[in-house]
Write a protein that holds these residues in place. Structure first.
Motif, PDB file in Angstrom:
ATOM      1  N   ALA A   1     -12.897 -50.959 -18.858  1.00  0.00           N
ATOM      2  CA  ALA A   1     -11.970 -49.882 -18.510  1.00  0.00           C
ATOM      3  C   ALA A   1     -12.717 -48.608 -18.180  1.00  0.00           C
ATOM      4  O   ALA A   1     -12.363 -47.893 -17.221  1.00  0.00           O
ATOM      5  CB  ALA A   1     -10.999 -49.651 -19.663  1.00  0.00           C
ATOM      6  N   ILE A   2     -13.752 -48.285 -18.953  1.00  0.00           N
ATOM      7  CA  ILE A   2     -14.540 -47.085 -18.676  1.00  0.00           C
ATOM      8  C   ILE A   2     -15.149 -47.171 -17.272  1.00  0.00           C
ATOM      9  O   ILE A   2     -15.143 -46.189 -16.515  1.00  0.00           O
ATOM     10  CB  ILE A   2     -15.632 -46.894 -19.742  1.00  0.00           C
ATOM     11  CG1 ILE A   2     -14.992 -46.538 -21.094  1.00  0.00           C
ATOM     12  CG2 ILE A   2     -16.625 -45.810 -19.321  1.00  0.00           C
ATOM     13  CD1 ILE A   2     -15.963 -46.496 -22.254  1.00  0.00           C
TER      14      ILE A   2
ATOM     15  N   SER B   1     -13.885 -44.762 -14.212  1.00  0.00           N
ATOM     16  CA  SER B   1     -14.904 -43.903 -13.606  1.00  0.00           C
ATOM     17  C   SER B   1     -14.985 -44.115 -12.100  1.00  0.00           C
ATOM     18  O   SER B   1     -15.248 -43.183 -11.337  1.00  0.00           O
ATOM     19  CB  SER B   1     -16.274 -44.165 -14.245  1.00  0.00           C
ATOM     20  OG  SER B   1     -16.246 -43.862 -15.625  1.00  0.00           O
TER      21      SER B   1
ATOM     22  N   ILE C   1     -12.736 -52.422 -23.262  1.00  0.00           N
ATOM     23  CA  ILE C   1     -12.931 -50.971 -23.236  1.00  0.00           C
ATOM     24  C   ILE C   1     -14.079 -50.616 -22.294  1.00  0.00           C
ATOM     25  O   ILE C   1     -13.969 -49.682 -21.487  1.00  0.00           O
ATOM     26  CB  ILE C   1     -13.195 -50.435 -24.653  1.00  0.00           C
ATOM     27  CG1 ILE C   1     -11.906 -50.485 -25.482  1.00  0.00           C
ATOM     28  CG2 ILE C   1     -13.741 -49.012 -24.602  1.00  0.00           C
ATOM     29  CD1 ILE C   1     -12.084 -50.110 -26.936  1.00  0.00           C
ATOM     30  N   ARG C   2     -15.172 -51.340 -22.384  1.00  0.00           N
ATOM     31  CA  ARG C   2     -16.309 -51.052 -21.498  1.00  0.00           C
ATOM     32  C   ARG C   2     -15.912 -51.268 -20.035  1.00  0.00           C
ATOM     33  O   ARG C   2     -16.304 -50.491 -19.154  1.00  0.00           O
ATOM     34  CB  ARG C   2     -17.503 -51.943 -21.867  1.00  0.00           C
ATOM     35  CG  ARG C   2     -18.124 -51.575 -23.211  1.00  0.00           C
ATOM     36  CD  ARG C   2     -19.387 -52.372 -23.471  1.00  0.00           C
ATOM     37  NE  ARG C   2     -19.997 -52.012 -24.747  1.00  0.00           N
ATOM     38  CZ  ARG C   2     -20.783 -50.959 -24.933  1.00  0.00           C
ATOM     39  NH1 ARG C   2     -21.058 -50.170 -23.907  1.00  0.00           N
ATOM     40  NH2 ARG C   2     -21.289 -50.695 -26.119  1.00  0.00           N
TER      41      ARG C   2
ATOM     42  N   HIS D   1     -13.662 -44.766 -28.478  1.00  0.00           N
ATOM     43  CA  HIS D   1     -14.873 -45.580 -28.454  1.00  0.00           C
ATOM     44  C   HIS D   1     -16.093 -44.715 -28.150  1.00  0.00           C
ATOM     45  O   HIS D   1     -17.151 -44.847 -28.792  1.00  0.00           O
ATOM     46  CB  HIS D   1     -14.722 -46.677 -27.407  1.00  0.00           C
ATOM     47  CG  HIS D   1     -15.909 -47.576 -27.259  1.00  0.00           C
ATOM     48  ND1 HIS D   1     -16.957 -47.283 -26.410  1.00  0.00           N
ATOM     49  CD2 HIS D   1     -16.228 -48.750 -27.854  1.00  0.00           C
ATOM     50  CE1 HIS D   1     -17.857 -48.244 -26.479  1.00  0.00           C
ATOM     51  NE2 HIS D   1     -17.454 -49.139 -27.343  1.00  0.00           N
ATOM     52  N   ALA D   2     -15.952 -43.810 -27.189  1.00  0.00           N
ATOM     53  CA  ALA D   2     -17.078 -42.955 -26.812  1.00  0.00           C
ATOM     54  C   ALA D   2     -17.425 -41.962 -27.913  1.00  0.00           C
ATOM     55  O   ALA D   2     -18.599 -41.719 -28.199  1.00  0.00           O
ATOM     56  CB  ALA D   2     -16.744 -42.220 -25.516  1.00  0.00           C
TER      57      ALA D   2
ATOM     58  N   ILE E   1     -15.603 -40.238 -19.117  1.00  0.00           N
ATOM     59  CA  ILE E   1     -14.203 -40.625 -19.293  1.00  0.00           C
ATOM     60  C   ILE E   1     -13.322 -39.390 -19.448  1.00  0.00           C
ATOM     61  O   ILE E   1     -12.166 -39.373 -19.015  1.00  0.00           O
ATOM     62  CB  ILE E   1     -14.047 -41.595 -20.488  1.00  0.00           C
ATOM     63  CG1 ILE E   1     -12.687 -42.292 -20.430  1.00  0.00           C
ATOM     64  CG2 ILE E   1     -14.255 -40.916 -21.809  1.00  0.00           C
ATOM     65  CD1 ILE E   1     -12.504 -43.223 -19.261  1.00  0.00           C
TER      66      ILE E   1
ATOM     67  N   GLU F   1     -13.969 -54.776 -27.305  1.00  0.00           N
ATOM     68  CA  GLU F   1     -15.110 -53.976 -26.848  1.00  0.00           C
ATOM     69  C   GLU F   1     -15.364 -54.207 -25.364  1.00  0.00           C
ATOM     70  O   GLU F   1     -15.616 -53.262 -24.614  1.00  0.00           O
ATOM     71  CB  GLU F   1     -16.350 -54.355 -27.666  1.00  0.00           C
ATOM     72  CG  GLU F   1     -17.649 -53.738 -27.190  1.00  0.00           C
ATOM     73  CD  GLU F   1     -17.961 -52.420 -27.878  1.00  0.00           C
ATOM     74  OE1 GLU F   1     -18.941 -51.778 -27.463  1.00  0.00           O
ATOM     75  OE2 GLU F   1     -17.220 -52.030 -28.791  1.00  0.00           O
TER      76      GLU F   1
ATOM     77  N   CYS G   1     -10.664 -45.660 -24.897  1.00  0.00           N
ATOM     78  CA  CYS G   1     -11.956 -45.357 -24.279  1.00  0.00           C
ATOM     79  C   CYS G   1     -12.533 -44.070 -24.845  1.00  0.00           C
ATOM     80  O   CYS G   1     -13.738 -43.991 -25.136  1.00  0.00           O
ATOM     81  CB  CYS G   1     -11.803 -45.245 -22.762  1.00  0.00           C
ATOM     82  SG  CYS G   1     -11.428 -46.795 -21.912  1.00  0.00           S
TER      83      CYS G   1
ATOM     84  N   LEU H   1      -6.781 -45.671 -22.150  1.00  0.00           N
ATOM     85  CA  LEU H   1      -7.580 -44.477 -21.927  1.00  0.00           C
ATOM     86  C   LEU H   1      -7.943 -43.823 -23.254  1.00  0.00           C
ATOM     87  O   LEU H   1      -9.091 -43.410 -23.458  1.00  0.00           O
ATOM     88  CB  LEU H   1      -6.819 -43.488 -21.047  1.00  0.00           C
ATOM     89  CG  LEU H   1      -7.539 -42.167 -20.737  1.00  0.00           C
ATOM     90  CD1 LEU H   1      -8.766 -42.405 -19.869  1.00  0.00           C
ATOM     91  CD2 LEU H   1      -6.579 -41.195 -20.049  1.00  0.00           C
TER      92      LEU H   1
ATOM     93  N   TYR I   1      -8.023 -42.210 -12.970  1.00  0.00           N
ATOM     94  CA  TYR I   1      -6.954 -42.720 -13.832  1.00  0.00           C
ATOM     95  C   TYR I   1      -5.815 -43.319 -13.007  1.00  0.00           C
ATOM     96  O   TYR I   1      -5.368 -44.434 -13.273  1.00  0.00           O
ATOM     97  CB  TYR I   1      -6.408 -41.601 -14.724  1.00  0.00           C
ATOM     98  CG  TYR I   1      -5.302 -42.070 -15.642  1.00  0.00           C
ATOM     99  CD1 TYR I   1      -5.593 -42.810 -16.778  1.00  0.00           C
ATOM    100  CD2 TYR I   1      -3.965 -41.785 -15.355  1.00  0.00           C
ATOM    101  CE1 TYR I   1      -4.580 -43.270 -17.610  1.00  0.00           C
ATOM    102  CE2 TYR I   1      -2.941 -42.236 -16.192  1.00  0.00           C
ATOM    103  CZ  TYR I   1      -3.258 -42.972 -17.316  1.00  0.00           C
ATOM    104  OH  TYR I   1      -2.256 -43.426 -18.140  1.00  0.00           O
TER     105      TYR I   1
END
Length: 208
Positions: free
Chosen positions: A27-28, A32, A24-25, A72-73, A118, A21, A69, A66, A36
């Protein structure tokens, strides 16, 4: 002297889930900020407070990260697929087509608040084959899910005269996508104003 409170230790699975988790957070955030192409796995690892080998071991490639992400969203805090989220129950039990669309808009807007940024990152890298593949896969899944929603609406309340399920799905995909959402939010629209507009527009363009 007060006794120390012993907090239960997390299992390895719980620790791994928490680390995933966190990555991933991170990475977001990095996607952003850097896009990419500009995002580096080293930067993501540093932001997450883990070794870069841990990021690669978990996700293997930047494209897989990616996609994680995106997932997850979309799934949200309860980790539920879109078609299992509570707003689908509200939609299926609605008493009118308009109230069904209002339920859809509520659920879709909640997803957009998490996924729009994302998705914009991925779509801004059309010349990156891996990122383009993630967008293509995600949009295919979205079309499939929204097609099922349109079929339900058509069966229970009917579509506008001359509009078939495929065309209605196209309209729903376009109007409820992240593009209009982000544009209107940048113009200063609140989420409530956006949701009211989208509900009215969908009711006018889709319903009999």
């Amino acid at each position: 002297m007060a006794k120390a409170v012993n907090t239960p230790k997390r299992t390895r699975r719980e620790q791994a889930a928490a680390t995933r988790e966190r990555m991933i957070r991170a990475a977001i955030e990095v996607f952003s900020e850097a896009g990419y192409a500009g995002a580096r796995m080293n930067d993501i690892a540093t932001r997450a407070g883990v070794a870069v080998q841990t990021v690669y071991f978990t996700f293997h490639t930047k494209a897989e990260l990616l996609q994680a992400c995106f997932d997850h969203a979309v799934l949200g805090p309860d980790r539920l697929p879109p078609l299992e989220q509570p707003f689908l129950t509200d939609l299926a039990t609605a008493e009118s087509g308009r109230s069904a669309l209002a339920a859809f808009v509520r659920g879709n807007t909640a997803i957009l608040t998490r996924v729009a940024a994302i998705k914009e990152v991925a779509e801004s890298a059309p010349h990156e084959p891996d990122a383009a593949a993630v967008v293509e896969r995600t949009e295919a899944l979205r079309r499939q899910g929204l097609g099922q929603i349109v079929e339900l609406i058509a069966e229970q309340w009917g579509l506008r005269s001359g509009l078939d399920v495929a065309e209605a799905t196209d309209l729903l995909l376009m109007l409820s996508s992240s593009g209009p959402y982000l544009t209107l939010r940048r113009y200063g629209w609140t989420e409530e104003t956006y949701a009211a507009w989208l509900t009215e527009t969908l009711a006018r363009d889709l319903l009999a």
